[in-house]
Write an enzyme that holds these catalytic residues in place. Structure first.
Site, PDB file in Angstrom:
ATOM      1  N   PRO A  16       0.871  -1.177   0.112  1.00  0.00           N
ATOM      2  CG  PRO A  16      -0.006  -0.973   1.918  1.00  0.00           C
ATOM      3  CD  PRO A  16       0.908  -1.711   1.194  1.00  0.00           C
ATOM      4  CD  GLN A  69      -1.765   0.369   5.108  1.00  0.00           C
ATOM      5  OE1 GLN A  69      -1.670   1.429   4.689  1.00  0.00           O
ATOM      6  NE2 GLN A  69      -0.772  -0.376   5.672  1.00  0.00           N
ATOM      7  CB  CYS A  99       2.269   5.562   8.024  1.00  0.00           C
ATOM      8  SG  CYS A  99       2.225   7.108   7.329  1.00  0.00           S
ATOM      9  CE  LYS A 138       3.870  -2.212   4.378  1.00  0.00           C
ATOM     10  NZ  LYS A 138       4.682  -1.292   4.698  1.00  0.00           N
ATOM     11  CG  ASN A 210       7.427  -3.409   2.875  1.00  0.00           C
ATOM     12  OD1 ASN A 210       7.142  -2.256   3.392  1.00  0.00           O
ATOM     13  ND2 ASN A 210       7.350  -3.410   1.388  1.00  0.00           N
ATOM     14  N   GLY A 212      12.629  -2.477   0.637  1.00  0.00           N
ATOM     15  CA  GLY A 212      14.089  -2.430  -0.269  1.00  0.00           C
ATOM     16  C   GLY A 212      14.057  -3.770  -1.328  1.00  0.00           C
ATOM     17  N   GLY A 232       7.238  -2.451  -2.805  1.00  0.00           N
ATOM     18  CA  GLY A 232       6.578  -1.308  -3.052  1.00  0.00           C
ATOM     19  C   GLY A 232       7.051  -0.509  -4.336  1.00  0.00           C
ATOM     20  NE  ARG A 233      10.785   3.279  -2.015  1.00  0.00           N
ATOM     21  CZ  ARG A 233      11.817   3.873  -1.326  1.00  0.00           C
ATOM     22  NH1 ARG A 233      12.422   4.820  -1.736  1.00  0.00           N
ATOM     23  NH2 ARG A 233      12.504   2.873  -0.374  1.00  0.00           N
TER      24      ARG A 233
END
Length: 342
Positions: A16, A69, A99, A138, A210, A212, A232-233
């Site tokens: 997310p 989420q 976050c 998460k 999660n 890297g 992710g990215r």
């Protein structure tokens, strides 16, 4: 009365990401992989209860399996939101405890909840009591001056006792004082070994890694020791990587054998959304990295960046951008090793 459902496959998930994994992005990602578990952006409990649910929680049925989420720390409100999400058909409810933004901290949710494992356990228990769909969390390996060995173990014990279905761990600390949210994605060092030790200490807990993970080659290595990986990215900025998820990690054919075929399959969705008043850029902004390394990719990105943002931009604009990309070998199988490890 709640009823049992088939367990979700957690082997691979797309993370997310705020302002990125909206419904248009998720629909696009689902064209690239049938098997990945995909997540919404974080939505606060206040937004779910008081906001425009059709806009905030709407999704296309093609997105399944899709998880919502949530951001919050009130067990009662989280349970209510979980029930709403289950009624809407979401396949999982995920609580954000990772976050690090100031706005999230002020609302007493996100990574700051790493300091309150008992409360997080109560939140999980309250949601589990209301819904039959899985509930996951998460988190980070710790925050600020916490010792990750002690903090993560205490946190895992609390959510495991609450019968959490999975714990997704971003394998770096979050520094709530002194680092920006952007810096928190890169500056604190990754500690994959800490997540491996967590899984060893909690063998019955589904642990997903999660942080890297930039290739499917890396993902496959982590899967030797963990239950799943979350990208992710890299998945967002280079979505072509997702085309190899089903063959490499699930042993199944890819939905399409070339990026251009994916873009063509997206066309009916674009037409439908434009007819509903959605601007072209809201959809195409998620596709800018689809053709990395393909001749014409730069022209494709430039055309969309300049033309898709204009009022009235339509399907013809998208088609013109695609025409700038040279047709290449459509056989995905011949390129899987490169796609997975590049």
């Amino acid at each position: 009365m709640v009823t049992a459902r088939a367990p979700l496959l957690r082997r691979f998930a797309v993370a997310p990401m705020m302002e990125w994994t909206d419904r248009h992005c998720r629909f696009f990602h689902r064209l690239l992989t049938r098997r990945a578990l995909i997540y919404t952006e974080m939505i606060t409990t206040g937004a779910v209860i008081h906001g425009d649910r059709a806009r905030l929680l709407g999704y296309d049925p093609a997105e399944h399996p899709v998880a919502l989420q949530l951001g919050g720390s009130d067990p009662r409100l989280l349970a209510e939101c979980a029930r709403i999400a289950e009624d809407l058909g979401y396949d999982e409810i995920n609580l954000n405890v990772g976050c690090p933004s100031d706005r999230v901290q002020e609302g007493r949710f996100g990574a700051c909840l790493m300091a309150e494992p008992v409360l997080v356990g109560e939140c999980v228990a309250a949601m589990k009591a209301k819904v039959a769909v899985p509930v996951s969390v998460k988190c980070r390996i710790g925050i600020d001056e916490q010792d990750p060995e002690e903090a993560l173990d205490a946190f895992a014990r609390a959510v495991e006792q609450a019968r959490v279905d999975a714990l997704i761990v971003h394998a770096r600390k979050a520094w709530l004082k002194g680092l920006s949210p952007r810096e928190n994605r890169d500056v604190p060092p990754l500690d994959y070994d800490r997540v491996y030790r967590l899984k060893a200490a909690h063998p019955r807990l589904a642990v997903v890694l999660n942080g890297g993970i930039a290739s499917l080659d890396q993902a496959a290595e982590h899967l030797h020791r963990l239950d799943g990986v979350m990208m992710g990215r890299a998945a967002y900025q280079e979505p072509w990587r997702l085309m190899a998820v089903d063959p490499v990690l699930f042993g199944e054919p890819a939905p399409f054998d070339a990026p251009k075929a994916v873009a063509a399959a997206l066309m009916p969705y674009v037409e439908r959304e434009l007819a509903r008043g959605v601007r072209l850029h809201a959809i195409t902004r998620h596709l800018l990295g689809l053709f990395r390394g393909v001749p014409g990719a730069r022209a494709f990105r430039r055309h969309l960046a300049m033309e898709a943002v204009k009022p009235g931009a339509g399907v013809a604009t998208f088609q013109a951008a695609l025409a700038l990309v040279r047709d290449t070998d459509t056989q995905l199988d011949a390129n899987l090793a490169h796609i997975a490890a590049a």
